[in-house]
Design an enzyme around this catalytic site. Structure first.
Site, PDB file in Angstrom:
ATOM      1  N   SER A 184      -9.786  -0.573   7.020  1.00 55.38           N
ATOM      2  CA  SER A 184      -9.283  -0.488   5.647  1.00 55.38           C
ATOM      3  C   SER A 184      -8.579  -1.724   5.106  1.00 55.38           C
ATOM      4  O   SER A 184      -8.208  -1.766   3.941  1.00 55.38           O
ATOM      5  CB  SER A 184      -8.363   0.716   5.503  1.00 55.38           C
ATOM      6  OG  SER A 184      -9.127   1.880   5.577  1.00 55.38           O
ATOM      7  N   LYS A 230       0.843  -1.204   0.000  1.00 52.02           N
ATOM      8  CA  LYS A 230       0.000   0.000   0.000  1.00 52.02           C
ATOM      9  C   LYS A 230       0.873   1.247   0.000  1.00 52.02           C
ATOM     10  O   LYS A 230       1.886   1.299   0.710  1.00 52.02           O
ATOM     11  CB  LYS A 230      -0.924  -0.039   1.229  1.00 52.02           C
ATOM     12  CG  LYS A 230      -1.993   1.040   1.271  1.00 52.02           C
ATOM     13  CD  LYS A 230      -2.921   0.816   2.469  1.00 52.02           C
ATOM     14  CE  LYS A 230      -3.989   1.884   2.598  1.00 52.02           C
ATOM     15  NZ  LYS A 230      -4.851   1.665   3.789  1.00 52.02           N
ATOM     16  N   SER A 261      -9.846   2.062   2.931  1.00 54.68           N
ATOM     17  CA  SER A 261      -9.003   2.864   2.068  1.00 54.68           C
ATOM     18  C   SER A 261      -8.044   2.026   1.220  1.00 54.68           C
ATOM     19  O   SER A 261      -7.556   2.472   0.204  1.00 54.68           O
ATOM     20  CB  SER A 261      -8.176   3.827   2.908  1.00 54.68           C
ATOM     21  OG  SER A 261      -7.274   3.113   3.763  1.00 54.68           O
TER      22      SER A 261
HETATM   23  N1  GLN Z   1     -13.029   3.992   6.276  1.00 53.93           N
HETATM   24  C1  GLN Z   1     -12.427   4.399   7.492  1.00 53.93           C
HETATM   25  C2  GLN Z   1     -12.093   5.863   7.432  1.00 53.93           C
HETATM   26  O1  GLN Z   1     -12.369   6.472   6.465  1.00 53.93           O
HETATM   27  C3  GLN Z   1     -11.233   3.568   7.772  1.00 53.93           C
HETATM   28  C4  GLN Z   1      -9.957   4.078   7.247  1.00 53.93           C
HETATM   29  C5  GLN Z   1      -8.794   3.181   7.502  1.00 53.93           C
HETATM   30  O2  GLN Z   1      -8.915   2.126   8.100  1.00 53.93           O
HETATM   31  N2  GLN Z   1      -7.651   3.636   7.077  1.00 53.93           N
HETATM   32  O3  GLN Z   1     -11.576   6.417   8.348  1.00 53.93           O
END
Ligand code: GLN
Length: 505
Positions: free
Chosen positions: A180, A81, A156
């Site tokens: 995410s 990532k 994400s």
């Molecule tokens: N979807 C969640 C957010 O927008 C999780 C993000 C993540 O785990 N990096 O914060």
């Protein structure tokens, strides 16, 4: 054995490479060819490092030829990532503000991949600074779900889950601050694990919310996740929150795959209203399978989980507003000079750069976090959210006095259409309603494909949660359930996905 290396699991590839049936160069080349064929459609990679990956593969092949004893995953390629610092390779975090930044060092996790002899194929797409549930907030355009290119791959870390679902890489690294790794796994029919907080070093992981961030495996099988977990896990003196204890025996646990006599708690507060019928149905079936395999299933109540989302969306923006202050046009990446100002001050350059370099979601959260932390509001918002966080951790402690693992659906829905929730932040935030409690409490979680929802034929997942440092339990239960589900499906779930082919092929 299947002759296309991209269709093999990491464990199978490791075996084929160790027994010299395949060279690492052949395996890497096959994945680079696959990327060249399908990534124009999937857009899961932000940077592909073909030359670097082939060099690393060649080095491993030479070391093997000279009889060296190598790590079990030596020669098996991986995608990372774009939030992890990689020496000499661009690291953008999906943001324009870091465009062109080349880190001078490797994240600890990346050093460990390299030390194990794992060639790095490239960096995967993500929501800007890991904020989002769809990968649509990437400044470089969205990733598409390999099951249906008109849909989101989750976020994400949609890029990392999409690369394994599309056979562009056998393994990938994700990060999970609120879901995410697990939510993208759920909507792409893959496996994702968020280890115990502190189980994998955060050194070199560009921070979103330091008290919640945790890197972990994105894979197609539970065993592959365990193999990768053992490479990246373990104490790191460079991360003050790193747990000083041996890596849990996750590979042994994945091989054990026996739930007889285990107590499984179904979380009462997760899985009811707001969850798609097909998500719920596949979840219920998985729980029945665990019961048939000898687990005792009980319902467990975690009443404070109802407030997890609200607490998270105060704690995360607060930490993010502080962490993102370093992108000030002075130290990294982009620098924009304000228009029409002859001799701009540092503050004016900073403002112009942050205005141009950050996307809307990032700005929204910085504003929210700065407000929540401002004097006069700190106790009412941030302080209150921290109290809720404690109640959630207490709910977990009480639950784990009664059961060995907890389960719930991973995400409330299957993959939605690109664009569907982009103008509705609240409904995007709700994607993580089931995953966020684990981050707030620091406990480990896994998402495993549970099947296809009847109403749309798209994959959905079951989430397994264990007490902090007991990551083995996820792998034991996950592997047992995976075996039963794969038997039921007559093969891996991903085999049911429409097979992507090269454009025009
Ligand atoms: N979807 C969640 C957010 O927008 C999780 C993000 C993540 O785990 N990096 O914060």
């Amino acid at each position: 054995m299947n002759t296309d290396p991209t269709r093999l699991s990491a464990a199978e590839l490791a075996h084929a490479i160790a027994s010299k049936e395949l060279s690492s160069v052949e395996v890497v080349q096959a994945h680079l060819d696959r990327i060249a064929a399908v990534d124009a459609d999937v857009h899961a990679f932000l940077h592909v490092d073909g030359a670097g990956a082939l060099d690393a593969a060649r080095a491993v092949d030479e070391r093997r030829a000279s009889g060296e004893d190598l790590h079990v995953l030596a020669g098996v390629p991986i995608a990372v990532k774009d939030v992890m610092a990689t020496k000499g390779l661009p690291t953008t975090c999906g943001s324009k503000i870091l465009e062109g930044w080349i880190p001078p060092y490797d994240a600890t996790l990346v050093s460990r991949l390299k030390a194990a002899g794992m060639p790095i194929l490239g960096k995967t797409n993500m929501d800007e600074f890991a904020m989002g549930s769809s990968t649509e907030h990437s400044a470089y355009g969205p990733t598409h779900n390999p099951w249906d290119l008109t849909r989101i791959p989750g976020g994400s870390g949609g890029g990392s889950s999409a690369v394994v679902a599309a056979y562009e890489a056998p393994l990938a690294i994700g990060t999970d601050t609120g879901g995410s790794i697990r939510q993208p796994a759920s909507v792409t029919g893959t496996v994702g694990v968020k280890p115990t907080y502190g189980g994998v070093s955060r050194y070199g992981l560009v921070a979103l919310a330091s008290s919640l961030d945790q890197a972990g495996p994105c894979t197609r099988t539970v065993l592959d996740a365990a193999l990768l977990h053992s490479v990246i896990g373990g104490h790191d003196p460079m991360d003050s929150t790193s747990i000083n204890a041996p890596v849990p025996s996750v590979v042994e646990a994945a091989r054990r795959a026996d739930v007889k006599g285990l107590k499984v708690g179904v979380i009462k507060e997760l899985g009811g209203e707001g969850y798609q019928a097909g998500v719920r149905a596949r979840f219920d079936e998985s729980v029945t399978l665990l019961q048939e395999a000898g687990a005792e299933v009980v319902e467990v109540s975690c009443p404070s989980f109802d407030y997890a989302l609200a607490a998270y969306y105060l704690i995360l923006p607060s930490e993010a507003s502080s962490n993102l202050a370093k992108f000030d046009a002075m130290r990294y990446g982009l620098r924009v000079l304000p228009e029409g100002i002859e001799d701009p001050s540092a503050e004016q350059v900073m403002a112009a750069t942050r205005d141009a370099g950050f996307g809307d979601e990032v700005k929204r959260r910085i504003i929210l976090g700065t407000y929540a932390l401002s004097s006069g509001y700190y106790d009412a918002y941030y302080g209150q959210a921290q109290k809720v966080r404690r109640l959630i951790a207490n709910d977990f402690s009480t639950a784990f006095e009664q059961v060995d693992v907890l389960v719930s659906p991973t995400a409330p829905t299957t993959a939605f259409k690109l664009g569907d929730k982009l103008d509705d932040p609240m409904s995007m935030y709700l994607q993580d309603v089931a995953t966020i409690p684990a981050n707030l409490a620091g406990v480990p979680g896994m998402s495993l494909p549970s099947g296809l929802a009847d109403e749309d034929g798209l994959p959905t997942g079951i989430q397994i949660l264990a007490p902090a440092t007991q990551d083995e339990r996820l792998y034991n239960v996950g592997a047992a359930l995976e075996k039963m589900l794969v038997d039921r499906w007559g093969g891996p779930l991903l085999a049911k996905a429409p097979q992507l082919t090269a454009k025009g092929a």
